[in-house]
Design a protein around this motif. Structure first.
Motif, PDB file in Angstrom:
ATOM      1  N   TRP A  37     -74.972 -47.666  -4.704  1.00 57.92           N
ATOM      2  CA  TRP A  37     -75.227 -46.627  -3.712  1.00 57.92           C
ATOM      3  C   TRP A  37     -75.498 -47.218  -2.330  1.00 57.92           C
ATOM      4  CZ3 TRP A  37     -80.193 -44.498  -1.808  1.00 57.92           C
ATOM      5  CH2 TRP A  37     -79.993 -43.352  -1.031  1.00 57.92           C
ATOM      6  N   THR A  38     -76.239 -48.326  -2.287  1.00 58.91           N
ATOM      7  CA  THR A  38     -76.576 -48.920  -0.993  1.00 58.91           C
ATOM      8  C   THR A  38     -75.476 -49.833  -0.468  1.00 58.91           C
ATOM      9  OG1 THR A  38     -77.713 -50.799  -2.011  1.00 58.91           O
ATOM     10  CG2 THR A  38     -79.058 -48.857  -1.478  1.00 58.91           C
ATOM     11  N   GLY A  39     -74.430 -50.037  -1.256  1.00 60.92           N
ATOM     12  CA  GLY A  39     -73.325 -50.870  -0.821  1.00 60.92           C
ATOM     13  C   GLY A  39     -73.632 -52.360  -0.851  1.00 60.92           C
ATOM     14  N   MET A  40     -74.492 -52.769  -1.764  1.00 60.01           N
ATOM     15  CA  MET A  40     -74.781 -54.196  -1.904  1.00 60.01           C
ATOM     16  C   MET A  40     -73.469 -54.943  -2.133  1.00 60.01           C
ATOM     17  SD  MET A  40     -77.028 -56.062  -4.824  1.00 60.01           S
ATOM     18  CE  MET A  40     -78.184 -57.254  -4.260  1.00 60.01           C
ATOM     19  N   ASN A  41     -73.353 -56.126  -1.587  1.00 58.28           N
ATOM     20  CA  ASN A  41     -72.170 -56.940  -1.771  1.00 58.28           C
ATOM     21  C   ASN A  41     -71.909 -57.105  -3.271  1.00 58.28           C
ATOM     22  OD1 ASN A  41     -70.982 -59.760  -2.344  1.00 58.28           O
ATOM     23  ND2 ASN A  41     -70.439 -59.357  -0.205  1.00 58.28           N
ATOM     24  N   LEU A  42     -70.715 -56.753  -3.724  1.00 61.01           N
ATOM     25  CA  LEU A  42     -70.389 -56.765  -5.154  1.00 61.01           C
ATOM     26  C   LEU A  42     -70.485 -58.169  -5.746  1.00 61.01           C
ATOM     27  CD1 LEU A  42     -69.544 -55.193  -7.649  1.00 61.01           C
ATOM     28  CD2 LEU A  42     -67.158 -55.501  -6.945  1.00 61.01           C
TER      29      LEU A  42
END
Length: 192
Positions: A129-134
């Motif tokens: 949801w927060t767009g953390m680096n995959l």
């Protein structure tokens, strides 16, 4: 009842499908299921200490893959799936505040949640949801889940027989302590 459940789980450790069941539980626990894989993994290792590291590897791999599903839920379906899961854990009010702080401590959040009784699914969903680096999420998940499951496997492999004797003599106490830790993890989620 606890004794019969324990005996059944020990018998299941020798079942040909035991690793598949562990993989399924490890996978779904990382994205939406509330019961941790340790409930099956620990008795499996106690029953078959020679397979301890295979069991840990299956739990780790399935858990990380399930974590990717949790990440996808957060990234692609947060409002329809992710938010209801987090609301059921009592985190609806703090989602926005958590979002702001999460990526600042993302590596540490994933690492700590992956190694402790803290519900890992919360972190997997929030990471998406927060767009953390995959790549960061994936590598940290492998590290955290690997440490958790391989430390348990190593301890049970090394001290398996005394641990099994301790558990069997004090099964009620072990059961209470394990569930107290599990409930403590859920309470930690609710009040953080």
């Amino acid at each position: 009842m606890i004794r019969s459940l324990y005996d059944w789980t020990i018998r299941m450790a020798d079942h040909p499908n035991a690793l598949w069941v562990l993989a399924l539980i490890s996978f779904v626990e990382s994205s939406f299921f509330p019961i941790p894989p340790d409930l099956l993994m620990i008795p499996m290792i106690i029953a078959r200490p020679n397979r301890a590291f295979t069991i840990a590897a299956v739990a780790m791999a399935a858990s990380v893959l399930g974590g990717l599903l949790g990440y996808a839920i957060g990234a692609l379906a947060f409002d329809s799936i992710g938010r209801p899961i987090l609301e059921s854990l009592g985190k609806a009010d703090s989602i926005e505040v958590f979002n702001e702080k999460f990526n600042q401590a993302g590596f540490w959040a994933v690492l700590l949640a992956g190694m402790t009784p803290f519900p890992y699914k919360v972190i997997t969903i929030m990471s998406g949801w927060t767009g953390m680096n995959l790549a960061t999420f994936l590598m940290t998940s492998i590290l955290a889940r690997g440490l958790r499951f391989f430390i348990i496997a190593g301890l049970l492999w090394k001290f398996g027989s005394p641990v099994r004797d301790f558990i069997e003599k004090r099964l009620g106490l072990v059961f209470i302590v394990f569930f107290a830790i599990l409930i403590g993890g859920f309470l930690l989620v609710k009040y953080i």
